[in-house]
Design an enzyme around this catalytic site. Structure first.
Site, PDB file in Angstrom:
ATOM      1  N   GLN A 125      -4.394   1.281  -6.881  1.00 33.70           N
ATOM      2  CA  GLN A 125      -2.955   1.532  -6.821  1.00 33.70           C
ATOM      3  C   GLN A 125      -2.184   0.232  -7.084  1.00 33.70           C
ATOM      4  O   GLN A 125      -2.373  -0.749  -6.366  1.00 33.70           O
ATOM      5  CB  GLN A 125      -2.629   2.071  -5.437  1.00 33.70           C
ATOM      6  CG  GLN A 125      -1.174   2.216  -5.136  1.00 33.70           C
ATOM      7  CD  GLN A 125      -0.920   3.059  -3.893  1.00 33.70           C
ATOM      8  OE1 GLN A 125      -0.362   4.132  -3.970  1.00 33.70           O
ATOM      9  NE2 GLN A 125      -1.356   2.561  -2.758  1.00 33.70           N
ATOM     10  N   GLY A 126      -1.324   0.240  -8.075  1.00 28.27           N
ATOM     11  CA  GLY A 126      -0.635  -0.993  -8.462  1.00 28.27           C
ATOM     12  C   GLY A 126       0.863  -0.926  -8.281  1.00 28.27           C
ATOM     13  O   GLY A 126       1.623  -0.904  -9.254  1.00 28.27           O
ATOM     14  N   SER A 128       2.551  -2.980  -5.403  1.00 28.23           N
ATOM     15  CA  SER A 128       3.079  -4.228  -4.827  1.00 28.23           C
ATOM     16  C   SER A 128       2.967  -5.402  -5.793  1.00 28.23           C
ATOM     17  O   SER A 128       2.017  -5.510  -6.571  1.00 28.23           O
ATOM     18  CB  SER A 128       2.314  -4.569  -3.552  1.00 28.23           C
ATOM     19  OG  SER A 128       2.340  -3.489  -2.660  1.00 28.23           O
ATOM     20  N   GLU A 245       0.451   9.827  -0.147  1.00 27.06           N
ATOM     21  CA  GLU A 245      -0.170   8.771   0.653  1.00 27.06           C
ATOM     22  C   GLU A 245       0.290   8.857   2.110  1.00 27.06           C
ATOM     23  O   GLU A 245      -0.478   8.666   3.037  1.00 27.06           O
ATOM     24  CB  GLU A 245       0.186   7.407   0.058  1.00 27.06           C
ATOM     25  CG  GLU A 245      -0.537   6.258   0.748  1.00 27.06           C
ATOM     26  CD  GLU A 245      -0.361   4.930   0.039  1.00 27.06           C
ATOM     27  OE1 GLU A 245       0.599   4.798  -0.734  1.00 27.06           O
ATOM     28  OE2 GLU A 245      -1.191   4.027   0.281  1.00 27.06           O
ATOM     29  N   ASN A 360       5.992   0.859   8.736  1.00 24.88           N
ATOM     30  CA  ASN A 360       6.587   1.839   9.657  1.00 24.88           C
ATOM     31  C   ASN A 360       8.087   1.615   9.858  1.00 24.88           C
ATOM     32  O   ASN A 360       8.813   2.560  10.157  1.00 24.88           O
ATOM     33  CB  ASN A 360       5.832   1.816  10.990  1.00 24.88           C
ATOM     34  CG  ASN A 360       4.491   2.524  10.850  1.00 24.88           C
ATOM     35  OD1 ASN A 360       4.080   2.872   9.731  1.00 24.88           O
ATOM     36  ND2 ASN A 360       3.814   2.755  11.960  1.00 24.88           N
ATOM     37  N   GLU A 361       8.531   0.364   9.652  1.00 22.45           N
ATOM     38  CA  GLU A 361       9.988   0.136   9.731  1.00 22.45           C
ATOM     39  C   GLU A 361      10.665   0.940   8.611  1.00 22.45           C
ATOM     40  O   GLU A 361      11.708   1.573   8.826  1.00 22.45           O
ATOM     41  CB  GLU A 361      10.322  -1.358   9.583  1.00 22.45           C
ATOM     42  CG  GLU A 361       9.952  -2.212  10.789  1.00 22.45           C
ATOM     43  CD  GLU A 361       8.458  -2.536  10.866  1.00 22.45           C
ATOM     44  OE1 GLU A 361       7.729  -2.306   9.874  1.00 22.45           O
ATOM     45  OE2 GLU A 361       8.010  -3.005  11.930  1.00 22.45           O
TER      46      GLU A 361
HETATM   47  C1  LIG Z   1      -4.651  -2.605   4.073  1.00 20.26           C
HETATM   48  C2  LIG Z   1      -3.587  -2.651   3.022  1.00 20.26           C
HETATM   49  C3  LIG Z   1      -3.831  -2.044   1.802  1.00 20.26           C
HETATM   50  C4  LIG Z   1      -2.864  -2.093   0.795  1.00 20.26           C
HETATM   51  N1  LIG Z   1      -3.166  -1.531  -0.432  1.00 20.26           N
HETATM   52  C5  LIG Z   1      -2.264  -1.596  -1.427  1.00 20.26           C
HETATM   53  C6  LIG Z   1      -2.577  -1.057  -2.719  1.00 20.26           C
HETATM   54  O1  LIG Z   1      -3.668  -0.542  -2.953  1.00 20.26           O
HETATM   55  N2  LIG Z   1      -1.658  -1.159  -3.696  1.00 20.26           N
HETATM   56  C7  LIG Z   1      -0.423  -1.747  -3.477  1.00 20.26           C
HETATM   57  O2  LIG Z   1       0.370  -1.764  -4.411  1.00 20.26           O
HETATM   58  N3  LIG Z   1      -0.092  -2.281  -2.274  1.00 20.26           N
HETATM   59  C8  LIG Z   1      -0.992  -2.214  -1.246  1.00 20.26           C
HETATM   60  N4  LIG Z   1      -0.687  -2.748  -0.003  1.00 20.26           N
HETATM   61  C9  LIG Z   1       0.575  -3.478   0.159  1.00 20.26           C
HETATM   62  C10 LIG Z   1       1.592  -2.734   1.005  1.00 20.26           C
HETATM   63  O3  LIG Z   1       2.116  -1.648   0.292  1.00 20.26           O
HETATM   64  C11 LIG Z   1       2.687  -3.730   1.393  1.00 20.26           C
HETATM   65  O4  LIG Z   1       2.094  -4.714   2.223  1.00 20.26           O
HETATM   66  C12 LIG Z   1       3.823  -3.077   2.145  1.00 20.26           C
HETATM   67  O5  LIG Z   1       4.536  -2.178   1.316  1.00 20.26           O
HETATM   68  C13 LIG Z   1       4.811  -4.110   2.722  1.00 20.26           C
HETATM   69  O6  LIG Z   1       5.219  -4.993   1.744  1.00 20.26           O
HETATM   70  P1  LIG Z   1       5.128  -6.579   2.007  1.00 20.26           P
HETATM   71  O7  LIG Z   1       3.729  -6.898   2.463  1.00 20.26           O
HETATM   72  O8  LIG Z   1       5.605  -7.265   0.764  1.00 20.26           O
HETATM   73  O9  LIG Z   1       6.079  -6.865   3.210  1.00 20.26           O
HETATM   74  P2  LIG Z   1       7.672  -6.998   3.179  1.00 20.26           P
HETATM   75  O10 LIG Z   1       8.253  -5.907   2.351  1.00 20.26           O
HETATM   76  O11 LIG Z   1       8.021  -8.391   2.813  1.00 20.26           O
HETATM   77  O12 LIG Z   1       8.042  -6.726   4.692  1.00 20.26           O
HETATM   78  C14 LIG Z   1       7.901  -7.720   5.703  1.00 20.26           C
HETATM   79  C15 LIG Z   1       8.424  -7.127   7.018  1.00 20.26           C
HETATM   80  O13 LIG Z   1       9.828  -6.818   6.899  1.00 20.26           O
HETATM   81  C16 LIG Z   1      10.069  -5.451   7.216  1.00 20.26           C
HETATM   82  N5  LIG Z   1      11.118  -4.895   6.364  1.00 20.26           N
HETATM   83  C17 LIG Z   1      11.242  -5.044   5.025  1.00 20.26           C
HETATM   84  N6  LIG Z   1      12.321  -4.368   4.568  1.00 20.26           N
HETATM   85  C18 LIG Z   1      12.887  -3.755   5.648  1.00 20.26           C
HETATM   86  C19 LIG Z   1      14.006  -2.897   5.830  1.00 20.26           C
HETATM   87  N7  LIG Z   1      14.768  -2.515   4.796  1.00 20.26           N
HETATM   88  N8  LIG Z   1      14.274  -2.445   7.087  1.00 20.26           N
HETATM   89  C20 LIG Z   1      13.499  -2.808   8.145  1.00 20.26           C
HETATM   90  N9  LIG Z   1      12.431  -3.636   8.029  1.00 20.26           N
HETATM   91  C21 LIG Z   1      12.118  -4.098   6.803  1.00 20.26           C
HETATM   92  C22 LIG Z   1       8.749  -4.746   6.935  1.00 20.26           C
HETATM   93  O14 LIG Z   1       8.648  -3.546   7.663  1.00 20.26           O
HETATM   94  C23 LIG Z   1       7.730  -5.798   7.374  1.00 20.26           C
HETATM   95  O15 LIG Z   1       7.554  -5.752   8.778  1.00 20.26           O
HETATM   96  C24 LIG Z   1      -1.628  -2.736   1.027  1.00 20.26           C
HETATM   97  C25 LIG Z   1      -1.375  -3.335   2.268  1.00 20.26           C
HETATM   98  C26 LIG Z   1      -2.339  -3.305   3.253  1.00 20.26           C
HETATM   99  C27 LIG Z   1      -2.051  -3.968   4.564  1.00 20.26           C
END
Ligand SMILES: Cc1cc2nc3c(=O)[nH]c(=O)nc-3n(C[C@H](O)[C@H](O)[C@H](O)COP(=O)(O)OP(=O)(O)OC[C@H]3O[C@@H](n4cnc5c(N)ncnc54)[C@H](O)[C@@H]3O)c2cc1C
Length: 377
Positions: A125-126, A128, A245, A360-361
């Site tokens: 899945q691409g 992020s 998902e 979850n946020e």
């Molecule tokens: C085990 C695992 C598997 C994964 N697999 C994939 C995959 O296969 N493909 C892929 O594309 N991605 C994958 N991901 C990435 C995942 O989708 C992202 O980590 C996730 O969407 C959060 O993005 P971020 O890490 O950039 O955090 P950020 O978006 O930077 O968030 C950081 C913190 O800020 C909070 N936050 C951000 N915006 C808001 C808002 N508007 N309101 C309230 N709080 C907010 C978030 O909840 C979080 O606590 C995976 C992640 C994990 C942990």
């Protein structure tokens, strides 16, 4: 909601149970997030496919057995109950496939689904990118039209692709109209990771498994036939994938019901002092509640109603239940608990649940705005 199973559904359950009992490996396979473990899991996936159990709810012509959604749920329950291996094909069969059924052309369905069911093509899945996680519409990876070649040239950097280092293909969003409003100029592409212009670099998780990859694209070619849905309309296609998902398909209740049963077994064998017995009971009740919630949701889906934003409720519920359940297990195990066993590994992974599939946020924001009608955050 009718909670009784028909004779046909019961016999489907018995057939699945018998097959799983006879074929699930006697000792657990190594983690599917390591290269060797992934290969061992692929053998299992192919055995499942040969016996017609890899994608039970798909039409027979794509490798399934035309099972109903109810039967799929039954199969999932039996699968977890039997302690069968994790599905390393999950991102294809549970996330991409429902989207291909909804948005794919007949040609795409015929070409892509049977190879996915047979674990010949392995999908990552691409979404992020280093600068785009929760705010998915911030992605900057782009696709530029190559008229002469009849397709698109993709460039950019994807990250956190689960098991990307072992996969052959990636589905993802790319910006095709940089001038458009940020949700509008995106297109959903199906990318062969083995072609020129693609570099996949695996990297380790905290637990040491090479479960993630970064994907670097530099002019990688994708033919027109591998665009899923309409050009510049990829956002709504991607939302269908995230709905799968978060909602029905990725984490079915069988997983948590089995974990809660195992937790109860652990409490019985070791004793549950203090308030631990209550917490075990609470986890067991919560797993059953999730099962009932899912049955209600399937009832709605079968009646033609889409879960839409309600899938955020599933995601919030199962991910927090999973953390609580594993925390209780770790406390039951106490100081002499396993250092690197199924419970401790399960505990570590449960902590990722509130992050992947959309944090979850973000799910709380969606629930507040779309289900409760509260003002935008
Ligand atoms: C085990 C695992 C598997 C994964 N697999 C994939 C995959 O296969 N493909 C892929 O594309 N991605 C994958 N991901 C990435 C995942 O989708 C992202 O980590 C996730 O969407 C959060 O993005 P971020 O890490 O950039 O955090 P950020 O978006 O930077 O968030 C950081 C913190 O800020 C909070 N936050 C951000 N915006 C808001 C808002 N508007 N309101 C309230 N709080 C907010 C978030 O909840 C979080 O606590 C995976 C992640 C994990 C942990």
């Amino acid at each position: 909601m009718d909670l009784t199973w028909s004779a046909e559904e019961e016999s489907f359950r018995q057939e699945a149970r018998a097959w799983l009992r006879a074929h699930v490996p006697g000792s657990p396979l190594p983690s599917g997030d390591t290269r060797a473990g992934f290969a061992a899991h692929l053998e299992w996936e192919r055995a499942l496919f040969e016996a017609g159990w890899s994608v039970v709810s798909w039409p027979k012509r794509f490798g399934g057995r035309d099972a109903s959604l109810w039967e799929w749920l039954i199969f999932e329950e039996e699968y977890y109950r039997a302690g069968a291996p994790q599905r390393v094909t999950q991102n294809g069969i549970f996330l991409l496939a429902p989207t291909i059924f909804e948005f794919g052309t007949a040609e795409q369905q015929e070409r892509i689904l049977p190879r996915m069911a047979a674990a010949q093509d392995l999908w990552a899945q691409g979404w992020s990118e280093p600068g785009a996680g929760s705010d998915l519409a911030a992605i900057t990876s782009r696709a530029v039209r190559d008229e002469e070649a009849g397709g698109w040239r993709l460039s950019g950097h994807k990250t956190w692709t689960t098991r990307g280092a072992f996969c052959t293909h990636l589905f993802g969003l790319f910006r095709t109209d940089p001038g458009a409003e940020r949700h509008r100029g995106l297109t959903y592409f199906l990318v062969d990771l083995r072609g020129p212009g693609v570099e996949v670099r695996g990297f380790e998780r905290l637990d040491g498994d090479e479960g993630f990859a970064e994907v670097f694209l530099d002019g990688a070619f994708v033919p027109d036939r591998d665009v899923l849905g309409e050009i510049n309309r990829g956002w709504s296609v991607a939302m269908a994938t995230t709905g799968s998902e978060r909602g029905l398909t990725l984490r079915s209740p069988g997983r948590f019901v089995t974990a809660a049963d195992r937790l109860a077994g652990l409490a019985r064998s070791r004793g549950a002092p203090g308030g631990l017995a209550e917490r075990v009971t609470q986890s067991w009740i919560e797993a059953r509640a999730y099962q009932l919630f899912t049955l209600e949701q399937v009832t709605a889906v079968v009646a033609g109603r889409s879960p839409a934003a309600r899938s955020s409720l599933n995601k919030l519920y199962w991910s927090e239940l999973d953390v609580r359940l594993h925390e209780t297990a770790m406390e039951l195990l106490g100081g002499d608990g396993e250092a690197d066993g199924p419970w401790s590994r399960g505990f570590e992974f449960s902590l990722a649940g509130p992050i992947y599939a959309g944090t979850n946020e973000i799910q709380r924001n969606i629930i507040a705005e779309r289900l409760l009608g509260l003002p935008r955050a």
